[in-house]
Design a protein around this motif. Structure first.
Motif, short mmCIF file in Angstrom:
data_model
loop_
_atom_site.label_atom_id
_atom_site.label_comp_id
_atom_site.label_asym_id
_atom_site.label_seq_id
_atom_site.Cartn_x
_atom_site.Cartn_y
_atom_site.Cartn_z
N THR A 296 -1.18 22.44 44.61
CA THR A 296 -1.58 21.94 43.29
C THR A 296 -2.85 21.89 42.89
O THR A 296 -3.38 22.06 41.78
N ILE A 297 -3.72 21.69 43.80
CA ILE A 297 -5.27 21.87 43.80
C ILE A 297 -5.51 23.24 43.11
O ILE A 297 -6.51 23.31 42.10
N TYR A 298 -5.15 24.15 43.60
CA TYR A 298 -5.35 25.60 43.23
C TYR A 298 -4.89 25.78 41.83
O TYR A 298 -5.61 26.35 40.80
N ILE A 299 -3.74 25.39 41.26
CA ILE A 299 -3.06 25.50 40.25
C ILE A 299 -4.32 24.90 39.32
O ILE A 299 -4.42 25.35 38.00
N CYS A 300 -4.46 23.67 39.35
CA CYS A 300 -5.33 22.78 38.42
C CYS A 300 -6.57 23.50 38.31
O CYS A 300 -7.12 23.47 37.17
N TYR A 301 -7.03 23.80 39.41
CA TYR A 301 -8.53 24.69 39.31
C TYR A 301 -8.38 25.92 38.43
O TYR A 301 -9.34 26.06 37.64
N SER A 302 -7.49 26.53 38.83
CA SER A 302 -6.98 27.81 37.96
C SER A 302 -7.13 27.55 36.36
O SER A 302 -7.56 28.17 35.66
N PHE A 303 -6.20 26.35 36.06
CA PHE A 303 -6.06 26.08 34.62
C PHE A 303 -7.23 25.64 34.08
O PHE A 303 -7.70 25.78 32.88
N SER A 304 -8.03 24.70 34.70
CA SER A 304 -9.27 24.18 34.31
C SER A 304 -10.23 25.32 34.22
O SER A 304 -10.82 25.22 32.99
N GLU A 305 -10.36 26.38 34.85
CA GLU A 305 -11.18 27.37 34.70
C GLU A 305 -10.92 28.25 33.28
O GLU A 305 -11.68 28.83 32.74
N TYR A 306 -9.58 28.34 33.34
CA TYR A 306 -9.07 29.18 32.35
C TYR A 306 -9.05 28.35 30.93
O TYR A 306 -9.56 29.12 30.06
N ALA A 307 -9.14 27.06 30.87
CA ALA A 307 -9.08 26.34 29.68
C ALA A 307 -10.51 26.29 29.13
O ALA A 307 -10.90 26.04 28.07
N LYS A 308 -11.68 26.69 30.18
CA LYS A 308 -13.02 26.39 29.53
C LYS A 308 -13.33 27.92 28.50
O LYS A 308 -14.18 27.76 27.95
N ASN A 309 -12.37 28.85 28.49
CA ASN A 309 -12.78 29.97 27.87
C ASN A 309 -11.80 30.18 26.99
O ASN A 309 -11.67 31.35 26.33
N VAL A 310 -10.71 29.27 26.82
CA VAL A 310 -9.60 29.56 25.74
C VAL A 310 -10.03 29.43 24.13
O VAL A 310 -10.99 28.57 23.81
N SER A 311 -9.62 30.07 23.41
CA SER A 311 -9.75 30.15 21.76
C SER A 311 -9.07 28.87 21.43
O SER A 311 -8.16 28.29 22.12
N PRO A 312 -9.50 28.33 20.02
CA PRO A 312 -8.65 27.27 19.77
C PRO A 312 -7.10 27.52 19.49
O PRO A 312 -6.78 28.45 19.39
N LEU A 313 -6.22 26.47 19.74
CA LEU A 313 -4.81 26.65 19.64
C LEU A 313 -4.56 27.13 18.22
O LEU A 313 -4.96 26.61 17.17
N ARG A 314 -3.82 28.35 18.11
CA ARG A 314 -3.10 28.74 17.02
C ARG A 314 -1.58 28.23 16.82
O ARG A 314 -0.89 28.79 17.67
N LEU A 315 -1.22 27.47 15.87
CA LEU A 315 -0.15 27.17 15.76
C LEU A 315 0.96 27.84 15.36
O LEU A 315 2.16 27.63 15.22
#
Length: 456
Positions: free
Chosen positions: A360-379
């Motif tokens: 769980t910690i690894y998944i949360c960490y991976s997602f938080s690192e990924y979220a730092k670099n994502v572009s704004p959500l395109r709907l």
């Protein structure tokens, strides 16, 4: 709904996997435009890497409808797998845990590792995920009939990437059961399904490269005019092997293991090195477990372990690039955790909670690192493939081909685009249009042509 929203967010991002810009995107574009093109591998050898996943992505790209090629298939598959792994998780619901629960965690772990490339239509994710899914379901399957369906899925996995091939060995278990109990209908059904899955894959191989399985020129039984030179195919094979070993020189593919192993190990990250060492230790310890299983006549468990080892060794002694076989390094640790949870011991609860918390910690960490670099959500529409600078060549019969100005990545547009312009001097159209395919010029059909378009 939250899971679906996250999947849509990931799918809307720009594809980041290197190989997607290298050839996946162009290969998908070829499928969208022309379906199966004869001799396509002559234009660019990587177009001969036949994967049913690229066909699946092309089918659901909706390029002709929405005006751009969508690339969210891996994200969609990830959402399904997360749903399966979470919904079938039984660690804290029943007293007797299943080995499958450990592999459910491993599925989530691999998705967490892959999250940054899920917006790309690369072929590794589905192949690696299928390996873990099949093993997880195997330990939950109540009958050999259900397990036989997983073997059919393993056959499909081979058409995605040959890395899945060792899991086809699992078919021996239901095969023995069907013969023993005379379940001829099930045997006939599985045989027909296997053929139905494999035949289109093999036919497509023949069309795009001239070989039954690419890049293996040893299986050389056809002589079509679009057939790629055997030297090119072998050069490609050797290059895959050498790159997997960290050598990055196709001419050094035949180095002895004591020569390439130190180079390969040095190229690994510290995490990957520990993962390798953990697997070596577990292989030694499991030798004693095998002896116990023999005494208890738990032959199916022993056979499963042998299949796991076969997969690991086939990956290691062919092209041991971590990306090609990462999940094989996850299998033994997950298997051992699952076996420990079958025992009634004081540490059982600790192992169960520790494994879940770490994952769980690894998944949360991976997602938080990924979220730092994502572009704004395109709907409405996702980000399109990145475009690369190119030069235009008016080739034979007025056909325009684009070539990469710098580097070797071509992206999705412009189309058709290849990295090595020199290949155009060695090949010709089979007809008047791109749809008719490509073939080597007669004077180069037996020549030593490497994958970069140079004649040696």
């Amino acid at each position: 709904m939250a899971l679906l929203f996250i999947g849509l967010m990931i799918a809307s991002q720009k594809p980041e996997a290197y190989d997607t810009a290298l050839y996946h995107a162009q290969a998908i574009h070829w499928i969208e435009e022309y379906g199966c093109t004869k001799g396509l591998g002559n234009l660019h050898n990587r177009f001969a890497y036949n994967s049913s996943f690229l066909c699946l992505q092309a089918l659901y790209s909706w390029a002709s409808i929405v005006g751009q090629s969508l690339h969210g298939m891996n994200a969609y598959i990830a959402v399904i797998l997360v749903g399966y792994a979470v919904m079938s998780f039984r660690f804290f619901k029943i007293k007797k845990e299943s080995i499958a629960d450990a592999f459910n965690l491993t599925i989530l772990l691999y998705i967490g590792y892959s999250i940054s490339t899920l917006s790309s239509p690369h072929t590794d994710f589905l192949a690696m995920s299928l390996i873990l899914y099949i093993i997880s379901k195997w330990f939950r399957a109540p009958s050999m009939e259900e397990k036989s369906l997983l073997c059919i899925l393993a056959i499909f996995g081979c058409t995605v990437k040959l890395t899945v091939a060792p899991l086809v060995l699992l078919a021996l278990c239901p095969l023995i059961d069907f013969f023993k109990h005379k379940k001829w209908k099930y045997l006939l059904f599985c045989t027909i399904m296997g053929i139905v899955i494999v035949i289109p894959f093999l036919v497509r191989n023949i069309f795009i490269s001239g070989y039954l399985i690419y890049p293996y020129p040893v299986i050389d039984i056809f002589d079509f005019d679009w057939k790629m030179p055997s030297y090119t195919v072998m050069f490609d094979h050797n290059e895959i092997v050498s790159w997997g070993r960290g050598i990055k020189d196709a001419y050094l593919y035949d180095l002895r293991i004591n020569e390439w192993l130190p180079v390969w190990f040095q190229s690994l990250t510290i995490t990957e090195k520990y993962l390798i060492l953990i697997n070596i230790i577990l292989m030694i310890l499991l030798m004693f477990w095998v002896i116990t299983c023999i005494k208890k006549k738990q032959y199916e468990l022993i056979y499963l372990y042998c299949v796991f080892l076969t997969g690991m060794f086939m990956w290691f002694f062919s092209a041991p690039l971590i990306r090609y076989g990462r999940v094989y390094l996850y299998i033994l640790p997950a298997f051992v955790i699952g076996l420990l949870l079958q025992k009634e011991c004081a540490a059982k609860t600790i192992i169960k909670y520790a494994a879940t918390i770490v994952c769980t910690i690894y998944i949360c960490y991976s997602f938080s690192e990924y979220a730092k670099n994502v572009s704004p959500l395109r709907l409405i529409m996702p980000e399109d493939y990145k475009e690369y600078s190119s030069d235009t060549i008016t080739w034979e019969k007025g056909v325009k081909i684009y070539t990469v100005t710098k580097g070797d990545q071509s992206g999705y547009n412009p189309f058709p685009m290849i990295p090595y312009a020199s290949r155009l001097d060695l090949i010709e159209l089979r007809g008047d249009t791109l749809k008719d395919g490509f073939r080597m010029k007669e004077e180069y059909q037996k020549a030593k042509v490497n994958t970069y378009g140079s004649v040696e």
